[in-house]
Design a protein around this motif. Sequence first.
Motif, PDB file in Angstrom:
ATOM      1  N   ILE A  11       0.796  -1.272   0.041  1.00 41.15           N
ATOM      2  CA  ILE A  11      -0.084   0.009  -0.160  1.00 41.15           C
ATOM      3  C   ILE A  11       0.907   1.363   0.094  1.00 41.15           C
ATOM      4  N   CYS A  12       1.976   1.230   0.845  1.00 39.52           N
ATOM      5  CA  CYS A  12       2.932   2.447   0.633  1.00 39.52           C
ATOM      6  C   CYS A  12       3.538   2.724  -0.828  1.00 39.52           C
ATOM      7  N   ASP A  13       3.798   1.343  -1.258  1.00 32.92           N
ATOM      8  CA  ASP A  13       4.346   1.568  -2.531  1.00 32.92           C
ATOM      9  C   ASP A  13       3.561   2.084  -3.716  1.00 32.92           C
ATOM     10  N   CYS A  14       2.109   1.870  -3.405  1.00 30.71           N
ATOM     11  CA  CYS A  14       1.198   2.569  -4.357  1.00 30.71           C
ATOM     12  C   CYS A  14       0.993   3.782  -4.072  1.00 30.71           C
ATOM     13  N   LEU A  15       0.887   4.188  -2.840  1.00 32.36           N
ATOM     14  CA  LEU A  15       0.684   5.815  -2.369  1.00 32.36           C
ATOM     15  C   LEU A  15       1.976   6.448  -2.878  1.00 32.36           C
ATOM     16  N   LEU A  16       3.319   5.866  -2.839  1.00 34.33           N
ATOM     17  CA  LEU A  16       4.395   6.741  -3.410  1.00 34.33           C
ATOM     18  C   LEU A  16       4.818   6.457  -4.786  1.00 34.33           C
ATOM     19  N   PHE A  17       3.828   6.029  -5.478  1.00 33.49           N
ATOM     20  CA  PHE A  17       3.931   5.529  -7.023  1.00 33.49           C
ATOM     21  C   PHE A  17       5.056   4.830  -7.212  1.00 33.49           C
ATOM     22  N   ARG A  18       5.267   3.821  -6.586  1.00 43.94           N
ATOM     23  CA  ARG A  18       6.371   2.641  -6.610  1.00 43.94           C
ATOM     24  C   ARG A  18       6.080   1.875  -7.836  1.00 43.94           C
ATOM     25  N   TRP A  19       6.842   1.331  -8.457  1.00 44.08           N
ATOM     26  CA  TRP A  19       6.354   0.345  -9.642  1.00 44.08           C
ATOM     27  C   TRP A  19       6.972  -1.230  -9.119  1.00 44.08           C
ATOM     28  N   SER A  20       6.518  -2.203  -9.248  1.00 50.44           N
ATOM     29  CA  SER A  20       7.059  -3.388  -8.837  1.00 50.44           C
ATOM     30  C   SER A  20       6.306  -4.587  -9.850  1.00 50.44           C
ATOM     31  N   CYS A  21       6.650  -5.756  -9.711  1.00 51.32           N
ATOM     32  CA  CYS A  21       6.122  -6.858 -10.463  1.00 51.32           C
ATOM     33  C   CYS A  21       5.254  -7.624  -9.389  1.00 51.32           C
ATOM     34  N   ARG A  22       4.848  -8.739 -10.171  1.00 49.39           N
ATOM     35  CA  ARG A  22       3.764  -9.501  -9.216  1.00 49.39           C
ATOM     36  C   ARG A  22       4.323 -10.249  -8.328  1.00 49.39           C
ATOM     37  N   LYS A  23       5.423 -10.823  -8.317  1.00 52.44           N
ATOM     38  CA  LYS A  23       5.975 -11.520  -7.141  1.00 52.44           C
ATOM     39  C   LYS A  23       6.199 -10.687  -5.870  1.00 52.44           C
ATOM     40  N   CYS A  24       6.329  -9.359  -6.072  1.00 53.03           N
ATOM     41  CA  CYS A  24       6.628  -8.479  -4.935  1.00 53.03           C
ATOM     42  C   CYS A  24       5.809  -8.833  -3.745  1.00 53.03           C
ATOM     43  N   CYS A  25       4.532  -9.136  -4.107  1.00 53.18           N
ATOM     44  CA  CYS A  25       3.610  -9.305  -2.895  1.00 53.18           C
ATOM     45  C   CYS A  25       3.923 -10.531  -2.193  1.00 53.18           C
ATOM     46  N   GLN A  26       4.773 -11.246  -2.669  1.00 53.77           N
ATOM     47  CA  GLN A  26       4.989 -12.992  -2.033  1.00 53.77           C
ATOM     48  C   GLN A  26       6.357 -12.964  -1.518  1.00 53.77           C
ATOM     49  N   ASN A  27       7.565 -12.754  -2.525  1.00 54.88           N
ATOM     50  CA  ASN A  27       8.853 -12.885  -2.555  1.00 54.88           C
ATOM     51  C   ASN A  27       9.593 -11.709  -2.049  1.00 54.88           C
ATOM     52  N   SER A  28       8.916 -10.599  -2.474  1.00 47.51           N
ATOM     53  CA  SER A  28       9.696  -9.303  -2.470  1.00 47.51           C
ATOM     54  C   SER A  28      10.795  -9.210  -3.227  1.00 47.51           C
ATOM     55  N   CYS A  29      10.931  -9.672  -4.410  1.00 48.49           N
ATOM     56  CA  CYS A  29      11.873  -9.624  -5.455  1.00 48.49           C
ATOM     57  C   CYS A  29      12.369  -8.438  -5.788  1.00 48.49           C
ATOM     58  N   CYS A  30      11.471  -7.603  -5.937  1.00 47.16           N
ATOM     59  CA  CYS A  30      12.186  -6.056  -6.421  1.00 47.16           C
ATOM     60  C   CYS A  30      11.965  -5.009  -5.315  1.00 47.16           C
ATOM     61  N   GLN A  31      11.756  -5.504  -3.932  1.00 49.16           N
ATOM     62  CA  GLN A  31      11.838  -4.627  -2.849  1.00 49.16           C
ATOM     63  C   GLN A  31      13.081  -4.116  -2.462  1.00 49.16           C
ATOM     64  N   PRO A  32      13.416  -2.880  -2.396  1.00 46.46           N
ATOM     65  CA  PRO A  32      14.770  -2.307  -2.059  1.00 46.46           C
ATOM     66  C   PRO A  32      14.790  -2.595  -0.586  1.00 46.46           C
ATOM     67  N   SER A  33      16.343  -2.456  -0.213  1.00 44.48           N
ATOM     68  CA  SER A  33      16.791  -2.599   1.062  1.00 44.48           C
ATOM     69  C   SER A  33      16.412  -1.512   2.058  1.00 44.48           C
ATOM     70  N   GLU A  34      16.816  -1.486   3.179  1.00 41.49           N
ATOM     71  CA  GLU A  34      16.111  -0.483   4.055  1.00 41.49           C
ATOM     72  C   GLU A  34      17.242   0.778   3.894  1.00 41.49           C
ATOM     73  N   ASP A  35      18.258   0.443   3.404  1.00 39.30           N
ATOM     74  CA  ASP A  35      19.208   1.425   3.202  1.00 39.30           C
ATOM     75  C   ASP A  35      18.865   2.477   1.690  1.00 39.30           C
ATOM     76  N   GLU A  36      17.965   1.646   0.902  1.00 37.24           N
ATOM     77  CA  GLU A  36      17.814   2.250  -0.469  1.00 37.24           C
ATOM     78  C   GLU A  36      16.266   2.176  -0.576  1.00 37.24           C
ATOM     79  N   VAL A  37      15.640   3.265  -0.996  1.00 36.30           N
ATOM     80  CA  VAL A  37      14.147   3.393  -1.092  1.00 36.30           C
ATOM     81  C   VAL A  37      14.031   4.070  -2.545  1.00 36.30           C
ATOM     82  N   GLU A  38      13.244   3.502  -3.244  1.00 37.77           N
ATOM     83  CA  GLU A  38      13.012   4.044  -4.951  1.00 37.77           C
ATOM     84  C   GLU A  38      11.704   4.850  -4.708  1.00 37.77           C
ATOM     85  N   ILE A  39      11.860   5.947  -4.909  1.00 36.00           N
ATOM     86  CA  ILE A  39      10.463   6.938  -4.924  1.00 36.00           C
ATOM     87  C   ILE A  39      10.326   7.194  -6.502  1.00 36.00           C
TER      88      ILE A  39
END
Length: 463
Positions: A11-39
């Motif tokens: 939900i935060c990604d959607c509010l911040l206009f982040r783009w991700s793939c379908r696997k992000c909801c399960q495996n978090s393959c495209c999620q950035p680390s805590e040190d790097e946030v893509e906006i």
Amino acid sequence: MAYVQGFLSRICDCLLFRWSCRKCCQNSCCQPSEDEVEILGPFPAQTPPWLVSDRSNDRETDVENMNSDPPPPSLGISPDRKSSSSTSRSTYSLARRISNLEPIRRPSSPLLDIKPIEFWAVGSKKEIVQPKVFRKPVSEDYFQKFEPRLYSVNSRSDDVDSLTDEEILSKYQLGMLHFSTQYDLLHNHLIVRAIEAKDLAPPITYDGSRQDMAHSNPYVKMCLLPDQKNSRQTGVKRKTQNPVFEERYTYEIPFLEAQRRTLLLTVVDFDKFSRHCVIGKVAMPLNEVDLVKGGHWWKALIPSSQREVELGELLISLNYLPSAGRLNVEIIRAKQLLQTDMSQGSDPFVKVQLVHGLKLVKTKRTSCMKGTIDPFYNESFSFKVQSEELEDISLVFTVYGHNMKSSNDFVGRIVIGQYSTGAPESSHWRRLLNLHRTSSEQWHSLRSRADCDRVSSASLEVT
């Protein structure tokens, strides 16, 4: 628990206009680390320096508060409450870190270049800039083409209304007219008397000069405006500038209707050999006088826009029978014909002439009506015309005043047919061609001989 955290981060990604793939909801393959946030998404304009300093101060204060705050006590708390509190803390810390981080632009990130909003343009002191208009320079002789009399504020009628009878008489010097009006409530009619006139101006000739006073032969025409058809006229007084008429006329009109009318009296000079000339006129609204009581008035004559008197009107009915090849013409009546005799009015009759092409074929005439300018004829004539010849036919109607001592006096003429003298005559002829076996009648205004000869070739072929 991991599923709830993933859902919240999604939900935060959607509010911040982040783009991700379908696997992000399960495996978090495209999620950035805590040190790097893509906006990704639209970014505001360059932040002002004073706002950056305030934000940095607030950020330092928040960091100190986070370090100084002790962890909440966990005594007496169930495992489920611990998991929910830890989830909320992680979500809160993620949002806090995102808000504290400066936006990082990557070359691969699709950014929208949004121009900053200029708030100064919304203020009340916004300057209005008008586009430049390039006008053509006006030449010196441009205003010389205008006629000032056409653009004057006060017209002639306004000037006359503001003048007294003495001022009108001294300005125009056309003479004065004596008349009276009274309404008869018992019989419901208006009585108008033309009594006399004095100091009438001599008539004007065609070259613009005044004729000798001995040549004036005045008479009076009267009508109730706006209806000018039902007019009356007095007899002609020979060679005088101070005529005495003493003639009385009645108008059958309701009292309320009479109060809405305007009495128009026109003084005309009789001319046997040309069209009659208007000397002057008097107009009096009847709502300005006491009609029941009545009264006499001396009024100064004012110029009239109508320099010549109408020649009269003729009512004609046309009918064509193609099976019999007969063109039927009916002369019904005439009204307000030009007076041709000074002593006894007029003795009018109508001559009807059939012209085929430019050749006179047949001539017929009505009977003569004695001493009237509003004759009733109701006479019919029939001409033999084939259907193929109908379009080449012209009918010439000429009104004469009978004269026993000399040749008949010309009153007026019209031509209906191939060589019509005007639009009303052409319209009447088209109705005849389109509606066979049907009678069509119409009033026609008479014209002078010169006018008919100028516009109709058929008029030149008759006498």
